[in-house]
Write a protein that holds these residues in place. Sequence first.
Motif, mmCIF file in Angstrom:
data_model
loop_
_atom_site.group_PDB
_atom_site.id
_atom_site.type_symbol
_atom_site.label_atom_id
_atom_site.label_comp_id
_atom_site.label_asym_id
_atom_site.label_seq_id
_atom_site.Cartn_x
_atom_site.Cartn_y
_atom_site.Cartn_z
ATOM 1 N N VAL A 155 -9.627 12.430 -19.443
ATOM 2 C CA VAL A 155 -9.752 11.429 -18.427
ATOM 3 C C VAL A 155 -9.685 11.852 -17.195
ATOM 4 O O VAL A 155 -9.143 12.077 -16.392
ATOM 5 C CB VAL A 155 -8.487 10.060 -18.827
ATOM 6 N N THR A 156 -10.924 11.524 -16.231
ATOM 7 C CA THR A 156 -11.294 11.530 -14.576
ATOM 8 C C THR A 156 -11.240 10.072 -14.021
ATOM 9 O O THR A 156 -11.514 9.371 -14.481
ATOM 10 C CB THR A 156 -12.201 12.591 -14.491
ATOM 11 N N PHE A 157 -10.394 10.106 -12.898
ATOM 12 C CA PHE A 157 -10.762 9.406 -12.033
ATOM 13 C C PHE A 157 -10.345 9.613 -10.779
ATOM 14 O O PHE A 157 -9.636 10.125 -10.414
ATOM 15 C CB PHE A 157 -9.648 7.554 -12.491
ATOM 16 N N ASN A 158 -10.694 8.085 -9.409
ATOM 17 C CA ASN A 158 -9.945 8.729 -8.223
ATOM 18 C C ASN A 158 -8.954 7.504 -8.463
ATOM 19 O O ASN A 158 -9.230 6.710 -9.058
ATOM 20 C CB ASN A 158 -11.484 8.200 -7.151
ATOM 21 N N ILE A 159 -7.817 7.707 -6.877
ATOM 22 C CA ILE A 159 -6.783 6.725 -6.509
ATOM 23 C C ILE A 159 -7.903 5.991 -5.590
ATOM 24 O O ILE A 159 -8.147 7.026 -4.518
ATOM 25 C CB ILE A 159 -5.728 7.613 -6.202
ATOM 26 N N ALA A 160 -7.850 4.998 -5.463
ATOM 27 C CA ALA A 160 -8.584 3.856 -5.076
ATOM 28 C C ALA A 160 -8.043 3.928 -3.411
ATOM 29 O O ALA A 160 -6.669 4.257 -3.267
ATOM 30 C CB ALA A 160 -8.973 3.096 -4.734
ATOM 31 N N GLU A 161 -8.736 3.932 -2.631
ATOM 32 C CA GLU A 161 -8.174 3.635 -0.781
ATOM 33 C C GLU A 161 -6.923 2.734 -0.682
ATOM 34 O O GLU A 161 -7.708 1.464 -1.398
ATOM 35 C CB GLU A 161 -9.113 4.403 0.441
ATOM 36 N N ASN A 162 -6.148 2.882 0.070
ATOM 37 C CA ASN A 162 -5.534 1.645 -0.181
ATOM 38 C C ASN A 162 -4.679 1.909 1.381
ATOM 39 O O ASN A 162 -3.578 2.726 1.264
ATOM 40 C CB ASN A 162 -4.157 1.784 -0.909
ATOM 41 N N LYS A 163 -4.628 1.536 2.158
ATOM 42 C CA LYS A 163 -4.615 1.701 3.726
ATOM 43 C C LYS A 163 -2.815 1.344 3.993
ATOM 44 O O LYS A 163 -2.262 1.774 5.132
ATOM 45 C CB LYS A 163 -5.034 1.004 5.140
ATOM 46 N N ALA A 193 -0.329 0.789 1.263
ATOM 47 C CA ALA A 193 0.535 2.024 0.765
ATOM 48 C C ALA A 193 0.707 3.128 1.501
ATOM 49 O O ALA A 193 0.199 3.702 2.047
ATOM 50 C CB ALA A 193 -0.224 2.441 -0.542
ATOM 51 N N PRO A 194 2.370 3.928 1.026
ATOM 52 C CA PRO A 194 2.952 4.366 2.164
ATOM 53 C C PRO A 194 2.670 5.890 1.806
ATOM 54 O O PRO A 194 1.773 6.277 -0.138
ATOM 55 C CB PRO A 194 4.501 4.191 1.778
ATOM 56 N N VAL A 195 2.529 6.762 2.142
ATOM 57 C CA VAL A 195 1.844 8.240 1.880
ATOM 58 C C VAL A 195 2.995 8.721 0.724
ATOM 59 O O VAL A 195 4.712 8.919 1.285
ATOM 60 C CB VAL A 195 1.675 9.777 2.540
ATOM 61 N N ASP A 196 3.551 9.357 -0.772
ATOM 62 C CA ASP A 196 4.863 8.977 -1.688
ATOM 63 C C ASP A 196 4.423 9.475 -3.209
ATOM 64 O O ASP A 196 3.984 9.805 -2.922
ATOM 65 C CB ASP A 196 4.682 8.007 -1.424
ATOM 66 N N GLY A 197 4.994 10.292 -3.602
ATOM 67 C CA GLY A 197 5.669 11.237 -4.362
ATOM 68 C C GLY A 197 5.462 9.469 -5.763
ATOM 69 O O GLY A 197 5.805 9.071 -5.662
ATOM 70 N N LYS A 198 4.983 10.369 -6.767
ATOM 71 C CA LYS A 198 3.885 9.220 -7.695
ATOM 72 C C LYS A 198 4.490 10.228 -9.135
ATOM 73 O O LYS A 198 3.832 11.237 -8.808
ATOM 74 C CB LYS A 198 2.679 8.341 -7.499
ATOM 75 N N ASP A 199 4.555 8.949 -9.785
ATOM 76 C CA ASP A 199 4.349 10.068 -11.592
ATOM 77 C C ASP A 199 2.783 9.625 -12.202
ATOM 78 O O ASP A 199 3.266 7.565 -12.297
ATOM 79 C CB ASP A 199 5.606 9.581 -12.215
ATOM 80 N N VAL A 200 2.015 9.209 -12.136
ATOM 81 C CA VAL A 200 1.496 8.650 -12.724
ATOM 82 C C VAL A 200 0.362 9.028 -14.194
ATOM 83 O O VAL A 200 0.941 10.520 -14.869
ATOM 84 C CB VAL A 200 -0.859 8.914 -12.509
ATOM 85 N N LEU A 201 1.577 8.044 -15.004
ATOM 86 C CA LEU A 201 0.714 8.041 -16.438
ATOM 87 C C LEU A 201 0.110 7.963 -16.947
ATOM 88 O O LEU A 201 -1.291 6.726 -16.850
ATOM 89 C CB LEU A 201 2.335 7.534 -17.365
ATOM 90 N N VAL A 202 -0.822 8.292 -18.068
ATOM 91 C CA VAL A 202 -1.762 8.038 -18.873
ATOM 92 C C VAL A 202 -1.354 7.798 -20.641
ATOM 93 O O VAL A 202 -0.915 8.152 -21.401
ATOM 94 C CB VAL A 202 -2.890 9.068 -19.363
ATOM 95 N N LEU A 244 1.486 14.293 -5.504
ATOM 96 C CA LEU A 244 1.552 13.013 -3.584
ATOM 97 C C LEU A 244 0.463 12.232 -3.003
ATOM 98 O O LEU A 244 -0.257 13.003 -3.419
ATOM 99 C CB LEU A 244 1.505 14.328 -2.544
ATOM 100 N N PHE A 245 0.995 11.285 -3.076
ATOM 101 C CA PHE A 245 -0.524 10.058 -3.427
ATOM 102 C C PHE A 245 -0.455 10.387 -1.350
ATOM 103 O O PHE A 245 0.302 10.436 -0.469
ATOM 104 C CB PHE A 245 -0.101 8.459 -3.213
ATOM 105 N N ASP A 246 -1.895 10.209 -1.001
ATOM 106 C CA ASP A 246 -1.955 11.132 0.575
ATOM 107 C C ASP A 246 -3.333 10.113 1.196
ATOM 108 O O ASP A 246 -3.664 10.276 2.155
ATOM 109 C CB ASP A 246 -2.734 12.433 1.122
ATOM 110 N N ASN A 247 -3.993 8.762 -0.195
ATOM 111 C CA ASN A 247 -4.478 8.165 -0.067
ATOM 112 C C ASN A 247 -5.996 8.294 1.199
ATOM 113 O O ASN A 247 -6.387 8.546 1.883
ATOM 114 C CB ASN A 247 -3.934 6.865 1.464
ATOM 115 N N THR A 248 -6.605 9.697 0.126
ATOM 116 C CA THR A 248 -7.616 10.436 -0.030
ATOM 117 C C THR A 248 -8.315 10.223 -0.906
ATOM 118 O O THR A 248 -9.506 11.503 -0.926
ATOM 119 C CB THR A 248 -7.149 12.426 0.956
ATOM 120 N N ARG A 249 -8.226 9.332 -1.242
ATOM 121 C CA ARG A 249 -8.506 9.185 -2.717
ATOM 122 C C ARG A 249 -9.133 10.325 -3.667
ATOM 123 O O ARG A 249 -9.961 10.595 -3.462
ATOM 124 C CB ARG A 249 -10.833 8.672 -2.343
#
Length: 300
Positions: free
Chosen positions: A203-211, A213-222, A258-263
């Motif tokens: 499973v592959t995807f990008n995290i969409a840009e979101n101005k 949302a703050p830069v923050d650590g995330k747990d992404v679950l599938v 680490l979500f950094d808003n870089t897609r």
Amino acid sequence: MSEGGSNNKKQQSIVIALAILLLLALVKIGIDHSTNKSLTADNMAKQEELTETYFSLDSVSSELDKRIQTITELGGEVDTLLKVKEQLEKEKEAIRTRSNKEIGQLKARVEGYRELLVAQDEEITKLKAINEKLLTENTGLKVEKNELTASIRDLSQSKNKLEEKVALASQLKVENMVIAAVNSRGKETVGEFKNRQVESIKVTFNIAENKVAPVDGKDVLVRIVAPDGNVLFDVTRGSGTFIFDNREMYFTAKQEILFDNTRQKLSFLYNKGSEYALGIHKVEVYTDGYLMGAGSFTVK
């Protein structure tokens, strides 16, 4: 002078003496009757005066009770009035022993008590005015307090709504999701595929840009959900549980990022180790207790 004449004169003297005595007795009886009649009239007059004075005192005492109660309810001072009330009761008890002179003085004091009642009526009027003013001020303060409370409540609700909007706006979304079957030679097949083509699910995807949302650590679950509704789950392959909508749910795989808003692009590879059930499988992506996006694949 003969003996008969002497006897007649003697008898006449006795009769005259008796008549004088009788007259004197009648005069005394008349004087005594007149005196007793005068004394009875005086006593009756005194009794009437006593009764009238007693009822006057009793009336003043009852009226004073009313003033004391009203002034107490209005928050006024009643210590002096209570002492006057005590004195009134003592005078009522001792009224039967009063002399005419004392009764006259007592009647004069009754008038003084009545003037005291009038003065207390004026005091009651002032106290009522003060209480009405305080009531008006308190009502105004309550209105201001209620208005302030309502304003604070509105601000709090507005803040909560704003926070909800910000939280909703800051939620991350999945874009460009691709679900592929990877066979033993590493070849990928997208969309529909047969069990023999599946060694792993990728499973592959990008995290969409979101101005927002703050830069923050995330747990992404599938979560990969089979056609029968069961989640593909294997603790040895990194599966586990999380909370969604106040209930515990299973996830298939997880990555800490680490979500950094870089897609940024994420890729998950899951090896079930056995054949897949035939039918449509759902793929769901979660983080921070909300759904980021979903897709599906079909095994024929």
